[in-house]
Scaffold this motif. Structure first.
Motif, mmCIF file in Angstrom:
data_model
loop_
_atom_site.group_PDB
_atom_site.id
_atom_site.type_symbol
_atom_site.label_atom_id
_atom_site.label_comp_id
_atom_site.label_asym_id
_atom_site.label_seq_id
_atom_site.Cartn_x
_atom_site.Cartn_y
_atom_site.Cartn_z
ATOM 1 N N ASN A 142 31.594 38.633 66.833
ATOM 2 C CA ASN A 142 31.100 37.249 66.771
ATOM 3 C C ASN A 142 29.586 37.213 66.992
ATOM 4 O OD1 ASN A 142 33.698 36.320 66.351
ATOM 5 N ND2 ASN A 142 34.029 35.681 68.473
ATOM 6 N N LEU A 143 29.093 38.018 67.929
ATOM 7 C CA LEU A 143 27.652 38.071 68.191
ATOM 8 C C LEU A 143 26.909 38.771 67.063
ATOM 9 C CD1 LEU A 143 27.568 38.768 72.029
ATOM 10 C CD2 LEU A 143 26.993 36.659 70.845
ATOM 11 N N PHE A 144 27.524 39.788 66.466
ATOM 12 C CA PHE A 144 26.918 40.418 65.291
ATOM 13 C C PHE A 144 26.732 39.374 64.180
ATOM 14 C CE2 PHE A 144 28.687 44.980 66.117
ATOM 15 C CZ PHE A 144 27.703 45.181 67.066
ATOM 16 N N ALA A 145 27.761 38.552 63.984
ATOM 17 C CA ALA A 145 27.693 37.520 62.948
ATOM 18 C C ALA A 145 26.564 36.534 63.246
ATOM 19 C CB ALA A 145 29.034 36.796 62.847
ATOM 20 N N GLN A 146 26.439 36.150 64.522
ATOM 21 C CA GLN A 146 25.388 35.214 64.915
ATOM 22 C C GLN A 146 24.001 35.817 64.683
ATOM 23 O OE1 GLN A 146 25.946 33.455 68.792
ATOM 24 N NE2 GLN A 146 23.782 32.962 68.993
ATOM 25 N N ALA A 147 23.897 37.147 64.868
ATOM 26 C CA ALA A 147 22.617 37.827 64.662
ATOM 27 C C ALA A 147 22.346 38.125 63.193
ATOM 28 C CB ALA A 147 22.597 39.124 65.467
ATOM 29 N N GLY A 148 23.290 37.773 62.317
ATOM 30 C CA GLY A 148 23.089 37.979 60.889
ATOM 31 C C GLY A 148 23.300 39.401 60.424
ATOM 32 N N LEU A 149 24.065 40.191 61.175
ATOM 33 C CA LEU A 149 24.317 41.587 60.806
ATOM 34 C C LEU A 149 25.516 41.677 59.865
ATOM 35 C CD1 LEU A 149 23.794 43.183 64.335
ATOM 36 C CD2 LEU A 149 22.279 43.394 62.359
ATOM 37 N N ARG A 150 25.357 42.392 58.782
ATOM 38 C CA ARG A 150 26.424 42.526 57.787
ATOM 39 C C ARG A 150 27.566 43.361 58.356
ATOM 40 N NH1 ARG A 150 23.848 45.252 54.521
ATOM 41 N NH2 ARG A 150 22.822 43.582 53.380
ATOM 42 N N GLN A 151 28.813 42.871 58.219
ATOM 43 C CA GLN A 151 29.972 43.592 58.736
ATOM 44 C C GLN A 151 31.205 43.257 57.904
ATOM 45 O OE1 GLN A 151 31.021 42.216 62.744
ATOM 46 N NE2 GLN A 151 30.026 40.272 62.350
ATOM 47 N N ALA A 152 32.261 44.028 58.115
ATOM 48 C CA ALA A 152 33.513 43.784 57.406
ATOM 49 C C ALA A 152 34.135 42.470 57.863
ATOM 50 C CB ALA A 152 34.484 44.935 57.664
ATOM 51 N N LYS A 153 34.926 41.862 56.985
ATOM 52 C CA LYS A 153 35.664 40.647 57.377
ATOM 53 C C LYS A 153 36.703 41.014 58.435
ATOM 54 C CE LYS A 153 36.833 39.773 53.106
ATOM 55 N NZ LYS A 153 37.469 39.145 51.934
ATOM 56 N N TYR A 154 36.997 40.077 59.332
ATOM 57 C CA TYR A 154 37.933 40.360 60.410
ATOM 58 C C TYR A 154 38.666 39.095 60.843
ATOM 59 C CZ TYR A 154 34.305 38.353 63.470
ATOM 60 O OH TYR A 154 33.380 37.509 64.055
ATOM 61 N N GLN A 276 18.055 53.904 53.420
ATOM 62 C CA GLN A 276 19.317 53.681 54.134
ATOM 63 C C GLN A 276 19.156 53.958 55.618
ATOM 64 O OE1 GLN A 276 21.689 56.368 51.792
ATOM 65 N NE2 GLN A 276 22.463 54.750 50.443
ATOM 66 N N TYR A 277 18.408 55.028 55.950
ATOM 67 C CA TYR A 277 18.166 55.326 57.358
ATOM 68 C C TYR A 277 17.420 54.179 58.041
ATOM 69 C CZ TYR A 277 16.172 57.313 61.595
ATOM 70 O OH TYR A 277 15.800 57.515 62.899
ATOM 71 N N GLU A 278 16.406 53.655 57.398
ATOM 72 C CA GLU A 278 15.624 52.568 57.989
ATOM 73 C C GLU A 278 16.494 51.317 58.180
ATOM 74 O OE1 GLU A 278 12.729 52.753 59.315
ATOM 75 O OE2 GLU A 278 12.319 54.813 58.673
ATOM 76 N N THR A 279 17.398 51.070 57.238
ATOM 77 C CA THR A 279 18.306 49.923 57.361
ATOM 78 C C THR A 279 19.243 50.104 58.549
ATOM 79 O OG1 THR A 279 18.253 49.480 54.984
ATOM 80 C CG2 THR A 279 20.114 48.590 56.216
ATOM 81 N N ILE A 280 19.831 51.303 58.665
ATOM 82 C CA ILE A 280 20.731 51.599 59.775
ATOM 83 C C ILE A 280 19.989 51.490 61.111
ATOM 84 C CG2 ILE A 280 22.064 53.451 60.870
ATOM 85 C CD1 ILE A 280 22.685 54.403 57.942
ATOM 86 N N LYS A 281 18.813 52.061 61.150
ATOM 87 C CA LYS A 281 17.994 52.027 62.371
ATOM 88 C C LYS A 281 17.669 50.595 62.770
ATOM 89 C CE LYS A 281 13.460 53.687 63.967
ATOM 90 N NZ LYS A 281 12.274 54.482 63.579
ATOM 91 N N SER A 282 17.226 49.801 61.802
ATOM 92 C CA SER A 282 16.850 48.424 62.103
ATOM 93 C C SER A 282 18.047 47.582 62.527
ATOM 94 C CB SER A 282 16.168 47.848 60.870
ATOM 95 O OG SER A 282 16.679 46.749 60.425
ATOM 96 N N MET A 283 19.233 47.815 61.935
ATOM 97 C CA MET A 283 20.446 47.093 62.343
ATOM 98 C C MET A 283 20.900 47.531 63.735
ATOM 99 S SD MET A 283 22.579 46.990 58.716
ATOM 100 C CE MET A 283 23.953 46.028 59.342
ATOM 101 N N ALA A 284 20.743 48.814 64.042
ATOM 102 C CA ALA A 284 21.117 49.310 65.366
ATOM 103 C C ALA A 284 20.246 48.683 66.446
ATOM 104 C CB ALA A 284 21.006 50.832 65.412
ATOM 105 N N ILE A 285 18.938 48.587 66.196
ATOM 106 C CA ILE A 285 18.022 47.968 67.156
ATOM 107 C C ILE A 285 18.333 46.475 67.291
ATOM 108 C CG2 ILE A 285 15.620 47.358 67.613
ATOM 109 C CD1 ILE A 285 16.159 50.278 68.105
ATOM 110 N N ALA A 286 18.642 45.826 66.174
ATOM 111 C CA ALA A 286 18.984 44.400 66.208
ATOM 112 C C ALA A 286 20.250 44.172 67.036
ATOM 113 C CB ALA A 286 19.165 43.866 64.782
ATOM 114 N N ALA A 287 21.245 45.051 66.866
ATOM 115 C CA ALA A 287 22.480 44.944 67.647
ATOM 116 C C ALA A 287 22.188 45.193 69.124
ATOM 117 C CB ALA A 287 23.510 45.944 67.130
#
Length: 364
Positions: A142-154, A276-287
């Motif tokens: 739920n917090l990932f969704a609020q932060a705008g992070l792309r994730q699988a439907k659940y 792809q690495y930069e995207t993963i890194k930036s999403m990890a820091i955002a999380a």
């Protein structure tokens, strides 16, 4: 003067055995010239038993499984250990920092962290809120969704909703997610209680299995792609490791694949593009920032066949043996196992010192 580290392990959790293996590895890797190590064992029944200060390496896990005939303790005395040549009960010295190596509920979920906060003890890893959120996959997502992070439907379901809703619950899953899908306890780690489902009969069996471990479960759509992980350490300025890829020989990365069959391949560094690495890194820091994490975390991602990156989950106390993904990621990033432990202890002391600057009284 050496820093006194209380290593806390075991616990009332399905991941008790995993914790023992982790504790043994960490204790043997801590530099004895810089640190004194005091083992503190929590039995599967929840009894806290304090061991003697280590004077040499641990040869086998059973050495850490103290019996009830050993010195039992109450958690409020956690910051005290007998002095080296103590002859009286009152001769005590304090532990400088706690290294919790507890996996799963009653340890990784904020409960022990809350106790350590009340005792005003420095401890390695994430705080109360971050640990609790990191353990509860539903709140996390739920917090990932609020932060705008792309994730699988659940979809999340409680045991009450399952019992009351009957077949309608399965209808909802099929309509919103379809097959294949994964069913997981909301509050468990190490892939305990996870099932992959391709039809309704399997979904029913998976629900019954997952509800053994929690009153709330999460069901996720399956993302076809690669499993990529990255390590993050730090407090206010987190930094990332290289990325690694998990290639299980089984259909998915379950408990046996992680800890028992030895067939899972870990590729470090993983073959990804710089973008792809930069995207993963930036999403990890955002999380990391969205969940107010500190100390350490392993962030897990899916890299879909079309190159899209999805965050799966974070682990606030990842597997920590020398052969686990998190330490291996840092080893390949130039931080050896023993140095990684020292950095985490330093981060714990840094965060604790910062908290001591907070004013808890109010004067007009």
């Amino acid at each position: 003067m050496k820093t006194r580290v209380g290593v806390l392990y075991g616990g009332k959790s399905p991941e008790h055995q995993v914790s023992l293996s982790t504790a043994m590895a960490v204790m043997n890797a801590i530099d004895p010239h810089k640190f004194d190590v005091i083992p503190i064992y929590i039995t599967p029944e929840g009894q806290w038993i304090k061991g003697k200060r280590l004077t040499g390496p641990i040869e086998e896990v059973k050495q850490l499984q103290f019996t009830s005939t050993a010195t039992a303790m109450i958690p409020v005395s956690l910051n005290q250990v007998p002095a080296p040549d103590s002859t009286t009960e009152g001769d005590k010295e304090t532990i400088d920092v706690i290294f919790p190596l507890l996996h799963g509920p009653n340890g990784e979920d904020g409960t022990v962290q809350g106790l350590l906060e009340m005792l005003n003890l420095p401890y390695v890893g994430n705080g109360v809120l971050a640990s609790a959120v990191g353990m509860d996959k539903v709140v996390m997502k739920n917090l990932f969704a609020q932060a705008g992070l792309r994730q699988a439907k659940y979809v999340s379901v409680t045991k009450y909703e399952w019992k009351k809703g009957g077949e309608a619950v399965y209808d909802q899953i099929e309509q919103e997610l379809g097959y294949p899908c994964f069913v997981k306890p909301a509050n468990a780690g190490s892939s305990v209680g996870i099932s992959k489902c391709k039809q309704r009969d399997e979904l029913k069996t998976a629900f019954a299995e997952a509800f053994k471990y929690d009153r709330k479960i999460i069901i996720e759509e399956a993302i076809v792609g690669r499993e990529i992980e990255i390590g993050v350490i730090g407090n206010d300025e987190p930094v990332c490791s290289v990325v690694g890829e998990i290639v299980p020989k089984k259909e998915f990365y379950d408990y046996e694949a992680k800890y028992e069959d030895g067939q899972t391949e870990l590729i470090i560094p993983a073959k990804v593009t710089q973008e792809q690495y930069e995207t993963i890194k930036s999403m990890a820091i955002a999380a990391f920032k969205a969940l107010d994490l500190s100390g350490l975390v392993r962030a897990d991602f899916f890299l879909a066949e079309d190159g899209t990156v999805y965050i799966n989950e974070i682990n606030t106390m990842p597997g920590f043996t020398p052969y686990s993904m998190f330490p291996l990621l840092w080893q390949h990033s130039g931080v050896p196992y023993s140095e990684l432990i020292e950095r985490l202890i330093a981060l714990a002391l840094e965060r604790h010192q910062e908290k001591q600057m907070i004013t808890y009284t109010f004067e007009k």
